[in-house]
Write an enzyme that holds these catalytic residues in place. Structure first.
Site, mmCIF file in Angstrom:
data_model
loop_
_atom_site.group_PDB
_atom_site.id
_atom_site.type_symbol
_atom_site.label_atom_id
_atom_site.label_comp_id
_atom_site.label_asym_id
_atom_site.label_seq_id
_atom_site.Cartn_x
_atom_site.Cartn_y
_atom_site.Cartn_z
ATOM 1 N N CYS A 130 33.759 -9.180 114.089
ATOM 2 C CA CYS A 130 33.838 -10.638 113.939
ATOM 3 C C CYS A 130 35.003 -11.085 113.056
ATOM 4 C CB CYS A 130 32.521 -11.183 113.384
ATOM 5 S SG CYS A 130 31.908 -10.267 111.953
ATOM 6 N N HIS A 243 32.409 -17.289 108.973
ATOM 7 C CA HIS A 243 33.207 -16.437 108.099
ATOM 8 C C HIS A 243 34.503 -17.165 107.723
ATOM 9 C CE1 HIS A 243 30.411 -13.363 108.865
ATOM 10 N NE2 HIS A 243 31.118 -12.531 109.612
#
Length: 339
Positions: A130, A243
């Site tokens: 990710c 994130h």
């Protein structure tokens, strides 16, 4: 070539698996049928899909008969065992675990960056980590113009990257603290509520974590740029979704912040949010649920020649996992690469 494949989601009851079903529905993926698989304990669970429900089936070695395309998000062990079985049955696997990413015979793909690598797949395609995905969609268009020499990245990663139990742990710890109870740590080695943990995945012999080395190695493979020097520090923060990354880039050639903004404003899958005087910059709470990767705080680094600083934010369950996998699946259809 099948334009309306039968699709399986493996690990469908997990956080990413559920997101995969959601993305398939939202993007109106042209599937003839969608089936959901998980472990025996999840057999019979009903998952919402297109106004109805999909009943979860137990994953077995016979599950892939008649399946054209499988999106895996069930962990490395499951992928190692079942992906080759699926490929043997003529199914193309897009795997979200780290099991196949650095295998020389398996393409590691971000569709905005290296879709052409899909052409040489042998039945298994790896979905990158990710934190790597959101970084390379920003790095690649800049690299094409000014050639990257070195990258220093520090990440601020949401607990959803660990999974459903970590989301619950953060929520529980916040409640425990406000109710003046003892904090319980089950998922992480330390309290995550109101804290930052410079520790994602296991520590390796070089004292970097596995997550940090994933970013280093995967970036070089995806961008076909083994010469790029990259170092990473990955940090878990008390955020549910999204994130964030502070990225310092040193280029071989001159590139200004203004030029970088212009390049990135045209880059596929990237949205520039960069007006600090109006307090406009990417935030995890704004990225949650969004498909784009957001970039801002674009500024020149005067401590090196040809240096830039960036702040990159994306939804780790979407672009960082489920969306990227579905985009790969879409490209497989476009490029006529289903078997």
């Amino acid at each position: 070539m099948k334009k309306n494949p039968v699709v399986a989601v493996v690990g469908a009851t997990g956080a990413v698996g559920r997101e995969m079903l959601k993305v398939l529905e939202q993007r109106d993926f042209p599937a003839k049928d969608v089936r959901a698989f998980a472990s025996a304990r999840s057999k019979g669970v009903k998952l919402p899909f297109k106004g109805g429900e999909i009943i979860v089936e137990e994953l077995t070695e016979d599950s892939f008969k008649g399946i054209d395309l499988a999106l895996f998000s069930a962990g490395g062990g499951v992928s190692k065992k079942f992906a080759p079985i699926a490929a043997e049955d003529g199914c193309v696997v897009v795997d979200n675990s780290s099991a196949w990413r650095m295998d020389d015979n398996v393409p590691l793909v971000v569709p905005e960056v290296n879709p052409e690598d899909l052409d040489w797949h042998k039945g298994i395609i790896a979905n990158p980590n990710c934190s790597t995905i959101q970084m390379v969609v920003v790095l690649k268009p800049l690299h094409d113009v000014a050639k990257i020499k070195r990258v220093v990245v520090s990440t601020y990663q949401a607990v959803s990257g660990t999974g459903q139990k970590a989301i619950q742990e953060l929520e529980n710890q916040v409640r425990q603290i406000f109710n003046m109870k003892e904090v319980e740590c089950k998922v992480y080695p330390h309290q995550i509520a109101f804290n930052c943990l410079p520790h994602i995945d296991v520590f390796l012999d070089n004292d970097y974590t596995k997550e940090e080395m994933k970013m280093v190695n995967e970036t070089k493979k995806i961008m076909h740029a083994p010469e790029i020097k990259l170092t990473a520090t990955t940090v878990r923060v008390p955020v549910f979704y999204g994130h964030s990354e502070s990225v310092n880039i040193e280029f071989y050639n001159s590139i200004s912040a203004k030029e970088a903004r212009a390049i990135l404003s045209q880059a596929p899958g990237v949205k520039v949010l960069d007006n600090p005087r109006e307090n406009i910059y990417p935030l995890a709470i704004y990225a949650a649920g969004e498909d784009d990767t957001f970039v801002g705080r674009i500024r020149e680094d005067d401590t090196v020649d040809n240096g830039l600083n960036l702040w990159i934010v994306a939804d780790n369950l979407r672009k960082g996992a489920a969306l990227n996998a579905v985009q790969i699946a879409e490209h497989l259809i476009i490029r006529e690469l289903l078997r």
